[in-house]
Design an enzyme around this catalytic site. Structure first.
Site, short mmCIF file in Angstrom:
data_model
loop_
_atom_site.label_atom_id
_atom_site.label_comp_id
_atom_site.label_asym_id
_atom_site.label_seq_id
_atom_site.Cartn_x
_atom_site.Cartn_y
_atom_site.Cartn_z
N ARG A 285 0.81 -1.22 0.00
CA ARG A 285 0.00 0.00 0.00
C ARG A 285 0.85 1.28 0.00
NH1 ARG A 285 -5.05 -0.29 2.35
NH2 ARG A 285 -4.25 -2.05 3.55
N CYS A 352 -26.24 -4.66 -7.66
CA CYS A 352 -27.50 -4.96 -6.96
C CYS A 352 -27.23 -5.37 -5.52
CB CYS A 352 -28.25 -6.04 -7.72
SG CYS A 352 -28.54 -5.53 -9.41
N TYR A 381 -4.91 -2.58 -3.77
CA TYR A 381 -6.14 -3.31 -3.44
C TYR A 381 -7.36 -2.70 -4.12
CZ TYR A 381 -2.63 -4.73 -0.12
OH TYR A 381 -1.43 -5.15 0.43
N1 LLP Z 1 3.37 -9.06 2.96
C1 LLP Z 1 2.40 -9.99 3.10
C2 LLP Z 1 2.76 -11.38 3.38
C3 LLP Z 1 1.05 -9.61 2.94
O1 LLP Z 1 0.10 -10.52 3.08
C4 LLP Z 1 0.74 -8.26 2.63
C5 LLP Z 1 -0.64 -7.84 2.48
C6 LLP Z 1 1.80 -7.33 2.48
C7 LLP Z 1 3.10 -7.78 2.67
C8 LLP Z 1 1.58 -5.90 2.12
O2 LLP Z 1 0.83 -5.24 3.07
P1 LLP Z 1 0.61 -3.64 2.96
O3 LLP Z 1 1.97 -2.99 3.06
O4 LLP Z 1 -0.01 -3.37 1.67
O5 LLP Z 1 -0.25 -3.35 4.12
N2 LLP Z 1 -7.25 -5.87 1.00
C9 LLP Z 1 -6.79 -5.04 2.09
C10 LLP Z 1 -5.32 -5.23 2.37
C11 LLP Z 1 -4.89 -6.69 2.57
C12 LLP Z 1 -3.41 -6.86 2.75
C13 LLP Z 1 -3.03 -8.28 2.52
N3 LLP Z 1 -1.64 -8.57 2.72
C14 LLP Z 1 -7.18 -3.59 1.82
O6 LLP Z 1 -7.86 -3.34 0.82
O7 LLP Z 1 -6.87 -2.70 2.60
#
Ligand code: LLP
Length: 429
Positions: A285, A352, A381
């Site tokens: 992110r 819907c 995401y």
């Molecule tokens: N490493 C692993 C093993 C992960 O599972 C994830 C994210 C990351 C790194 C990266 O995380 P970040 O830096 O992006 O927080 N769908 C959700 C977010 C799910 C994150 C899943 N894993 C949303 O829309 O906010």
């Protein structure tokens, strides 16, 4: 209006993404449309790299492919020298497709199947296991070039309850005892290279969380090093760095965070004689989230029971975060940024489902039919979680760099909605 998003601009009331008028993009490529700023992705990476370089030169920066796996986005990230954190074999293959070197791919599967373990071994990539069972089953098939365990350090944090990935409620990782058993087995099997990993939550905006959770991981690292007698090449604190979605939230003080992670990390390495591990991070992110804008056209306005509805052509099938988590995304009227008149509206999609609402009762500058609306912070995401629900084609994706806009994924067509379905003969009659 754009807060820290320096790649957006207001030119005579029109939203520009870098040097490109969003209305021109919408006319040319139609809507809904995901648009990414290359400059912003690169500057997000640079900000993090600078802090890492300053406080802990012995580091390794990876990117969580799942956050946005468009091949062009992955290529940009690879060109900045990052590694790839892949959550499944397809992501390993995507990373290879854009020439991430094998050495720079970490395959972090979850609850691996035997087939996945065997395919991972064929790819000769570093493995990160999230169960003792997976690690032991893999060792029966062969030796991964590098062996890492994802631990659950007993605490986690996340923007929404569903984004807390560690602690007693989480499905991820292993307890320290299982990690010790796994490394013992790997050492016995002749594995020579080791890493240690955690990923404890996503979208975290509390700066102090990061050094605190690093301290927890370092305790576990110390125990493993002492009990098993191995050294770690890297200690990976995962991703999780949040971004401000609502105007009430502040960007993370990244310099302070890296400084304090580095302090905790370096002190523990020295005190507990952990050798010379690299500090590893694998954000998603933070690198791409705020670099993406979803453009969507307003087709239908409606007033009902005293409420104003703004009907746009993107829906929960295009961007599911608001429906799934109740996530807030800032919304701009890209056609009329200078509009002063305000109205309380709900911005809704055509799916819907009543959860298909990007904003509920939000005060926004007046929007009229035909306006183009921009939903911000959808670079992570966003497209990757889109679906064809209600049989709607997935949108196109555009990469903007300066004055240039290039299509990096075509909009889907009906034949892609039908996909690989087959109609059995007897049903064709
Ligand atoms: N490493 C692993 C093993 C992960 O599972 C994830 C994210 C990351 C790194 C990266 O995380 P970040 O830096 O992006 O927080 N769908 C959700 C977010 C799910 C994150 C899943 N894993 C949303 O829309 O906010």
């Amino acid at each position: 209006m754009f807060r820290n998003r320096d790649f957006l601009a207001n030119r005579a009331g029109k939203l520009f993404i870098e040097g490109v008028n969003s209305e021109t993009l919408a006319e040319k490529f139609s809507t809904p449309l995901y648009v990414y700023s290359e400059t912003r992705i690169r500057s997000n990476i640079q900000r993090l790299k600078n802090a890492l370089q300053k406080y802990i030169p012995h580091h390794q920066l990876y990117y969580a492919v799942k956050a946005n796996s468009n091949l062009s986005v992955l290529s940009i990230i690879r060109s900045e020298g990052l590694g790839a954190d892949a959550s499944c074999i397809a992501e390993v293959e995507l990373a290879k497709r854009v020439r991430f070197s094998q050495e720079k791919i970490l395959y972090s599967g979850i609850y691996h199947s035997d087939t996945e373990l065997q395919q991972g071994l064929q790819h000769k990539v570093a493995f990160n296991f999230d169960a003792l069972s997976s690690a032991l089953r893999c060792l029966k098939f062969g030796k991964p070039p590098l062996f890492s365990m994802r631990v659950n350090p007993g605490m986690g944090d996340g923007k929404f309850s569903g984004l807390v990935f560690a602690g007693p409620e989480a499905k991820f990782g292993v307890e320290a005892d299982d990690a010790v058993a796994a490394y013992r087995a790997a050492k016995k099997a002749g594995v020579k290279r080791f890493g240690l990993h955690m990923m404890t939550g996503s979208g975290v905006l509390n700066p102090k969380y990061f050094p605190a959770i690093t301290a927890k991981l370092m305790e576990i690292a110390t125990r493993i090093v002492k009990e098993v007698g191995i050294e770690f090449e890297f200690i990976d604190i995962g991703g999780g760095l949040g971004i401000p979605y609502s105007p009430k939230e502040k960007p993370l003080p990244i310099d302070w965070i890296i400084k304090n992670i580095a302090k905790t990390f370096t002190a523990a390495v020295k005190k507990n004689k952990l050798g010379n591990p690299k500090l590893m991070l694998e954000p998603g992110r933070y690198l791409v989230g705020d670099a993406g804008v979803l453009l969507t056209k307003v087709h239908t306005l409606k007033r009902m029971y005293g409420k104003n509805f703004v009907g746009v052509d993107a829906g929960m099938q295009t961007l599911v975060r608001p429906a799934m988590y109740g996530a807030y995304h800032e919304i701009l009227n890209a056609s009329d940024l200078n509009q002063n008149k305000k109205e309380k509206v709900s911005v809704v999609g055509p799916a819907c489902e009543n959860t298909d609402q990007f904003a509920k009762g939000r005060i926004l500058p007046k929007i009229v039919e035909g306006d183009l609306v921009a939903i911000l912070d959808v670079g992570s995401y966003g497209f990757v979680m889109s679906s064809q629900y209600n049989n709607r084609a997935r949108p196109a994706e555009i990469l903007v760099k300066g004055k240039e806009a290039r299509i990096i994924r075509e909009r889907e067509t009906l034949s892609e909605i039908i996909g690989k379905q087959t109609l059995p003969k007897y049903l064709q009659k």
